[in-house]
Design an enzyme around this catalytic site. Structure first.
Site, mmCIF file in Angstrom:
data_model
loop_
_atom_site.group_PDB
_atom_site.id
_atom_site.type_symbol
_atom_site.label_atom_id
_atom_site.label_comp_id
_atom_site.label_asym_id
_atom_site.label_seq_id
_atom_site.Cartn_x
_atom_site.Cartn_y
_atom_site.Cartn_z
ATOM 1 N N LYS A 8 27.445 50.304 44.690
ATOM 2 C CA LYS A 8 28.073 49.709 43.505
ATOM 3 C C LYS A 8 27.050 49.568 42.395
ATOM 4 C CE LYS A 8 31.943 46.846 44.952
ATOM 5 N NZ LYS A 8 32.496 45.495 44.905
ATOM 6 N N SER A 31 35.820 40.412 37.667
ATOM 7 C CA SER A 31 34.431 40.719 37.308
ATOM 8 C C SER A 31 34.348 42.057 36.587
ATOM 9 C CB SER A 31 33.558 40.746 38.563
ATOM 10 O OG SER A 31 33.430 39.456 39.101
ATOM 11 N N ARG A 71 44.472 38.407 44.227
ATOM 12 C CA ARG A 71 45.109 38.439 42.909
ATOM 13 C C ARG A 71 46.380 39.274 42.894
ATOM 14 N NH1 ARG A 71 42.153 40.858 38.702
ATOM 15 N NH2 ARG A 71 41.331 42.247 40.270
ATOM 16 N N HIS A 105 36.691 33.059 40.816
ATOM 17 C CA HIS A 105 35.834 32.767 41.968
ATOM 18 C C HIS A 105 35.614 31.264 42.087
ATOM 19 C CE1 HIS A 105 34.143 36.960 40.989
ATOM 20 N NE2 HIS A 105 34.933 37.089 42.045
#
Length: 152
Positions: free
Chosen positions: A41, A127, A90, A17
């Protein structure tokens, strides 16, 4: 003034990030790191803690703002006066997902999305992996920006 939002959960904010923000600042005048509140989440850190940690990390960078938001990202972008959304990619799977969202955002709000490909050495950092390591009490400092304090 070119202004972008960089939306995400950032639970926690990783070196990946950090790299996206650093690179975005090379062509944006201001970047607002938008911490999306998503009740579906399960997060490791409360929203307020994430805002605090990231704000502290960028305390000496006036071109970075940090804010939490709920609702649609395009509405948050409008509230911030941002013309762009910056996202990090990614994998090919990330690209396919982000391409669809970018198309919808452009059609609904006229907001362009800028996709930045992750630097090769950072593609494995996520993460999700960092949260799992935290769960097992492991040192996650190699995956966090220098100066990031999780405040245990």
């Amino acid at each position: 003034m070119k202004k972008a939002i960089f939306p995400g959960t950032f639970d926690p904010f990783t070196i990946g990030h950090f790299s996206v923000v650093k690179r975005a600042l090379t062509f944006m005048d201001e970047v607002v790191i938008g911490i999306g509140i998503n009740d579906s989440k399960r997060t490791w850190f409360p929203t307020e803690k994430r805002v605090e940690m990231i704000s502290r990390l960028y305390a000496d960078e006036p071109r970075i703002k940090v804010a939490a938001y709920s609702g649609l990202t395009i509405d948050f972008a409008r509230e911030c006066g941002a013309q762009f959304i910056v996202r990090g990619i990614r994998t090919v799977r990330d690209f396919e997902y982000e391409e669809t969202i970018a198309d919808i955002n452009r059609k609904m709000a006229g907001i362009e999305t800028i996709l930045l490909f992750t630097e090769p050495e950072l593609t494995s950092v996520s993460s999700t992996i960092v949260r799992e390591l935290l769960q097992f009490g492991k040192d996650v400092s190699p995956f966090l920006p220098e100066g990031m304090d999780l405040g245990d």
